[in-house]
Scaffold this motif. Sequence first.
Motif, PDB file in Angstrom:
ATOM      1  N   PRO A 103      -7.715   0.330 -11.588  1.00 54.90           N
ATOM      2  CA  PRO A 103      -7.475  -1.119 -11.523  1.00 54.90           C
ATOM      3  C   PRO A 103      -6.077  -1.386 -10.972  1.00 54.90           C
ATOM      4  O   PRO A 103      -5.184  -0.532 -11.085  1.00 54.90           O
ATOM      5  CB  PRO A 103      -7.599  -1.567 -12.980  1.00 54.90           C
ATOM      6  N   GLU A 104      -5.900  -2.563 -10.377  1.00 53.31           N
ATOM      7  CA  GLU A 104      -4.627  -2.848  -9.701  1.00 53.31           C
ATOM      8  C   GLU A 104      -3.433  -2.704 -10.632  1.00 53.31           C
ATOM      9  O   GLU A 104      -2.351  -2.296 -10.193  1.00 53.31           O
ATOM     10  CB  GLU A 104      -4.655  -4.252  -9.097  1.00 53.31           C
ATOM     11  N   ALA A 105      -3.612  -3.015 -11.904  1.00 48.28           N
ATOM     12  CA  ALA A 105      -2.492  -2.904 -12.851  1.00 48.28           C
ATOM     13  C   ALA A 105      -1.976  -1.473 -12.968  1.00 48.28           C
ATOM     14  O   ALA A 105      -0.836  -1.253 -13.386  1.00 48.28           O
ATOM     15  CB  ALA A 105      -2.923  -3.412 -14.229  1.00 48.28           C
ATOM     16  N   GLU A 106      -2.800  -0.476 -12.570  1.00 50.86           N
ATOM     17  CA  GLU A 106      -2.397   0.931 -12.687  1.00 50.86           C
ATOM     18  C   GLU A 106      -2.045   1.548 -11.338  1.00 50.86           C
ATOM     19  O   GLU A 106      -1.798   2.750 -11.257  1.00 50.86           O
ATOM     20  CB  GLU A 106      -3.522   1.730 -13.351  1.00 50.86           C
ATOM     21  N   TRP A 107      -2.037   0.750 -10.276  1.00 47.17           N
ATOM     22  CA  TRP A 107      -1.619   1.294  -8.981  1.00 47.17           C
ATOM     23  C   TRP A 107      -0.156   1.728  -9.069  1.00 47.17           C
ATOM     24  O   TRP A 107       0.664   1.092  -9.740  1.00 47.17           O
ATOM     25  CB  TRP A 107      -1.757   0.236  -7.894  1.00 47.17           C
ATOM     26  N   GLY A 108       0.160   2.803  -8.392  1.00 46.57           N
ATOM     27  CA  GLY A 108       1.531   3.307  -8.451  1.00 46.57           C
ATOM     28  C   GLY A 108       1.915   4.029  -7.183  1.00 46.57           C
ATOM     29  O   GLY A 108       1.174   4.031  -6.194  1.00 46.57           O
ATOM     30  N   PRO A 109       3.081   4.659  -7.172  1.00 45.70           N
ATOM     31  CA  PRO A 109       3.546   5.363  -5.975  1.00 45.70           C
ATOM     32  C   PRO A 109       2.641   6.524  -5.565  1.00 45.70           C
ATOM     33  O   PRO A 109       2.664   6.940  -4.415  1.00 45.70           O
ATOM     34  CB  PRO A 109       4.944   5.856  -6.368  1.00 45.70           C
ATOM     35  N   ASP A 110       1.832   7.056  -6.518  1.00 42.41           N
ATOM     36  CA  ASP A 110       0.925   8.157  -6.203  1.00 42.41           C
ATOM     37  C   ASP A 110      -0.439   7.673  -5.714  1.00 42.41           C
ATOM     38  O   ASP A 110      -1.338   8.488  -5.479  1.00 42.41           O
ATOM     39  CB  ASP A 110       0.733   9.059  -7.427  1.00 42.41           C
ATOM     40  N   GLY A 111      -0.605   6.362  -5.588  1.00 43.08           N
ATOM     41  CA  GLY A 111      -1.847   5.849  -5.038  1.00 43.08           C
ATOM     42  C   GLY A 111      -2.594   4.940  -5.984  1.00 43.08           C
ATOM     43  O   GLY A 111      -2.128   4.630  -7.093  1.00 43.08           O
ATOM     44  N   SER A 112      -3.779   4.529  -5.536  1.00 42.69           N
ATOM     45  CA  SER A 112      -4.607   3.599  -6.315  1.00 42.69           C
ATOM     46  C   SER A 112      -5.829   4.310  -6.903  1.00 42.69           C
ATOM     47  O   SER A 112      -6.831   3.670  -7.213  1.00 42.69           O
ATOM     48  CB  SER A 112      -5.054   2.439  -5.424  1.00 42.69           C
ATOM     49  N   CYS A 113      -5.747   5.638  -7.026  1.00 46.58           N
ATOM     50  CA  CYS A 113      -6.848   6.395  -7.624  1.00 46.58           C
ATOM     51  C   CYS A 113      -6.276   7.462  -8.541  1.00 46.58           C
ATOM     52  O   CYS A 113      -5.115   7.856  -8.417  1.00 46.58           O
ATOM     53  CB  CYS A 113      -7.712   7.046  -6.538  1.00 46.58           C
TER      54      CYS A 113
END
Length: 554
Positions: free
Chosen positions: A399-409
Amino acid sequence: MLVSLSIRDVVLIDRLDLVPGAGLTALTGETGAGKSILLDSLGLALGDRAEAGLVRAGAAQASVAAGFAPPPGHPALALLAEHGIGAEDGIVLRRVLGADGRSRAFVNDEPVGVALLRRLGALLVEVQGQFAQVGLADEATHAGLLDAFGRLGGERARTAGAHASWRAALRALADAEASVVSARKEEEYLRHAVEELARLAPEEGEEEALDASRRRMQQGEKRAEGYAEALAALSRQRGAATALREAARALDRLPQPNDEAEPPLAAIGRAQDAVAEAEMLLERLVADSGPDPQGLERAEERLFALRAMARKHQTSVDALPALLAELRGRLAALDAGEERIAGLAAAAAAARETYRSAAEALTAARTEAASRLDRAVAKELAPLKLEKARFITEVTALPEAEWGPDGSCSVRFLVAMNPGMPPAPLARTASGGELARLMLALKVVLAAGGTVPTLVFDEVDSGIGGATAAAVGERLARLAAALQVLVVTHSPQVAAKASVQWRVAKRSGKAGTVTTVTPLGEEERREEIARMLAGERITDAARAAADSLLAAGS
């Protein structure tokens, strides 16, 4: 890699100094000889939990020191630099454990917390065994390992950069919105303060100039009296001008020729000119230096107004012009706030789209790399007697709230050990021996992507023999071509693949029972492998089989 291991008073070890080399080192010996004590000792230096039972009976304390020589640029060196610890001559992790269970930790003889020791240990040594899996079982490492396997450094860097830009755009937008909200709360004050300051129109350095002018005007009457007195002294009846005229007349009345009187007459003429000029200047000063009550009043009113305004705003008079500029800027930001916020919102949306695109490209690349990784691991499983196991690399959108520098997966390594079983995390699916071999297969495939230079395998060959044990040994040897590998083994097939073999044994004497570790020469190694094949009674057939294994392993 691990270059030294010094153990003092740990369980059955009284004093032991080991110098591990590169490649594959096998530790062999009878059950109960103390191989696990060696691993417990190493674990103590790496930050594992300390227990008083590790201290040798009768000793006041136990100590273990592990020396490492990491390659340039290794993450452990950066971690030490963050804590201000030098590592020019390598890294030495040392732990001292008292008989009361209290321990102290040191890095290069600097006292540190156990948490730092544990972080360094995780960067320098990875342990895989029946009852302890460190590294590959940690799901936090799986994305990085998959990216290294798939050579996705470029995609990962672009995603991280896009994420940083997006977060910066969001922070700028949030700051602008907070600034406008704050400004609106004090809008009335801002407008009044700007109007008041603008009406006063303070100038930089004005206070000093006004104060100097005020002092001069306050002293004006005294100055005028002084100028008049000086003028009177020059022009009164017996003043300098009269004296000079009388002296000149006296010299003119001398009988002729009067050549010797010419120089004093010329000097007197010059003096008369100077006195006349002084009289003229003094007359001008007298005329101009009279008291100016109105000017003094104006200067004092201006100075007092500036100082009162400075007190009101709790600043200095010289800072008033800058304060006026700041308040005008805040008003301007308020007036143009909505327009600026709209622009920043558009920039944040564009940055999000850039990140989303980069993250989706990384996800697609990871999905493709995951398929290749699954196939590569599958090829390693059958020879390790894990032919029924199924390894799966799970790539799942976040989910978008957990997107980070390592990606969205997210990336997880899962395994189903038998047909019909649902895939589950590595550490919860297999028995000890199966899991150790599974980790070996994974490590062989992922070795190029790791940064840990030393691997330790504890009885990875448990419950197997023959061709499967040989397959384990062959894979350990492959790993050891690029990394330092230490393996505790009961398998002669595995031991024969090692470049160095140490025998762990117990020795009893007057001082009690102690564990010893002996590097084996060629003949000693043959006897040890024959013992591992035949048991307590070593036969010629066992020696011949040992020769065959050693020849195949060389």
